[in-house]
Scaffold this motif. Structure first.
Motif, mmCIF file in Angstrom:
data_model
loop_
_atom_site.group_PDB
_atom_site.id
_atom_site.type_symbol
_atom_site.label_atom_id
_atom_site.label_comp_id
_atom_site.label_asym_id
_atom_site.label_seq_id
_atom_site.Cartn_x
_atom_site.Cartn_y
_atom_site.Cartn_z
ATOM 1 N N UNK B 19 0.800 -1.231 0.000
ATOM 2 C CA UNK B 19 0.000 0.000 0.000
ATOM 3 C C UNK B 19 0.829 1.276 0.000
ATOM 4 N N UNK B 20 2.056 1.234 0.520
ATOM 5 C CA UNK B 20 2.854 2.469 0.533
ATOM 6 C C UNK B 20 3.667 2.671 -0.749
ATOM 7 N N UNK B 63 -0.468 7.689 -4.104
ATOM 8 C CA UNK B 63 -0.219 6.249 -3.971
ATOM 9 C C UNK B 63 -0.663 5.551 -5.255
ATOM 10 N N UNK B 65 -2.232 2.900 -5.319
ATOM 11 C CA UNK B 65 -3.597 2.414 -5.067
ATOM 12 C C UNK B 65 -4.656 3.501 -5.287
#
Lengths: 262, 155
Positions: B19-20, B63, B65
């Motif tokens: 996620x990062x 990000x 995401x």
């Protein structure tokens, strides 16, 4: 960045219930992501508000303009409703950061962060706006508490901001030439209930300048405020500007804001 | 790891990422599209500028995401059928670069700028490019390039 989990809910209630103790909401991310990258902040999970359609959009009805929390600065700057109702607010949004930041940054993210040099807090306080959250409505003056501190509770998120449409309003800022943040920004609004003057960038958090409000109440002209001094004690002093210089800039920016209001 | 899917330069891509992971890392390291540069990594210099759903963004401050389902365009996606995009051609023609490091971001910002301001004045170009830093040119030929491209693009 330290590692974290990530969730992208599609509704406000879902977002609020997804948020745990060491989690944060992610709006446009133009402050939060750099802060995480510098490891000045650490979260267990980011709850991304980007997929929640109900948080976006601008509506004008009668005497009020409402802006959804996830509305980007560029959207506010280009909105016909904003330009016709409160042109000073559109102009403020058009001068936040740079073009790329305006394409991502949001009004909700900006006010929830309450950076002392952010532009929006001055507009909200001067216009007497109301901040709506998933739990309640808060007047702008009660919302901005102190340096990077707001009245928001941990699992509370801004859903929209409503602005009463003023008779006229103006904003002037002296931007830091590198960041475009306000070294000092002054928002002046002439409303049905009187004149309000809000100052950002100068102190730990946005504040009203009551001497200027009184002066403009009897004479809404740049000359009426250019000579009014603001006590420098308690103002910010850093490598960019001393407290005395910021105090001086408040008078200059206030006069320019009145001129801009027309 | 979380699966992310998006369209980059017209091609559907999908990968498992932490996620990062930043969008720029995803573009450079997963997709090996290294035309997008990392300059300052602090959202100031604009070398990492790409388009997400048509808008210029700093891909070091987003990000991967957050780009789920988005249309992403990088500098590699600008040229079509072996022809440089008019903005690329104008930078070449007007010597709008020296070392070239900032150029991909500068061009991506400039394309977005012309989309929003089809006939930009010199002042508009300079203001709109505030988010892109060049350490070589003094900006003069960059502004000239953008103006010329805007004219060629039918502004």
């Amino acid at each position: 960045m330290y590692s974290f989990d990530y969730e992208r809910p599609s509704g406000v209630n879902e977002a609020a219930s997804a948020l745990g103790e060491d989690d944060k909401f992610l709006a446009g991310g133009q402050t939060l992501l750099p802060t995480l990258k510098l490891r000045l902040s650490q979260v267990d999970k980011l709850v991304d508000l980007g997929a929640i359609g109900e948080l976006k959009g601008i509506a004008k009805s009668g005497s009020e303009l409402t802006i959804g929390a996830m509305t980007t600065h560029v959207t506010v700057a280009n909105s016909g409703d904003v330009k016709s109702a409160i042109p000073a607010l559109g102009s403020l949004a058009a001068h936040i950061g740079d073009a790329q930041v305006r394409n991502r940054g949001t009004i909700g993210g900006s006010i929830a962060n309450n950076d002392p040099a952010a532009d929006y807090p001055a507009a909200l306080v001067a216009l007497g706006a109301t901040v709506h959250t998933n739990k309640r409505s808060i007047s702008a003056e009660d919302f901005f508490v102190d340096l990077f501190e707001t009245a928001l509770e941990d699992d509370e998120l801004v859903t929209k901001v409503s602005f009463p449409i003023p008779e006229k309003a103006g904003y002037a800022k002296f931007p830091n030439p590198a960041s475009r943040f306000a070294l000092v920004g002054v928002f002046v609004a002439k409303t049905a209930s009187g004149v309000r003057v809000a100052v950002t960038g100068a102190g730990p958090s946005v504040f009203r300048q009551s001497d200027m409000e009184a002066a403009l109440g009897s004479n809404f002209a740049a000359d009426a405020v250019s000579g009014i001094k603001t006590d420098a004690s308690g103002l910010n002093s850093d490598i960019h500007a001393s407290a005395d210089y910021r105090s001086h800039l408040i008078s200059v920016m206030a006069a320019r804001a009145v001129t801009a209001a027309g | 790891m979380t699966t992310v899917s998006m369209t980059v330069n017209g091609k559907k891509v999908s990968a498992d990422v932490a996620p990062n992971t930043l969008l720029v890392q995803f573009i450079r390291e997963n997709l090996r599209l290294t035309g997008t540069h990392v300059g300052c990594d602090t959202s100031q210099c604009g070398a990492c500028t790409v388009h997400v759903n048509g808008d210029s963004v700093k891909s070091c401050t987003m990000l991967a995401l957050q780009a789920e389902g988005a249309e992403v365009k990088t500098i590699e996606g600008l040229a079509a059928n072996g022809e440089l995009h008019p903005m690329q051609a104008a930078f070449k023609e007007n010597h709008g670069l020296q070392c070239g490091f900032c150029t991909p971001g500068m061009i991506m910002s400039a394309v977005d700028l012309v989309k929003r301001n089809p006939n930009p004045s010199e002042e508009t170009i300079r203001t709109e490019l505030e988010g892109n830093i060049c350490r070589c040119t003094g900006y003069h030929n960059i502004v000239k390039s953008v103006k010329s491209a805007a004219e060629n693009m039918g502004g």
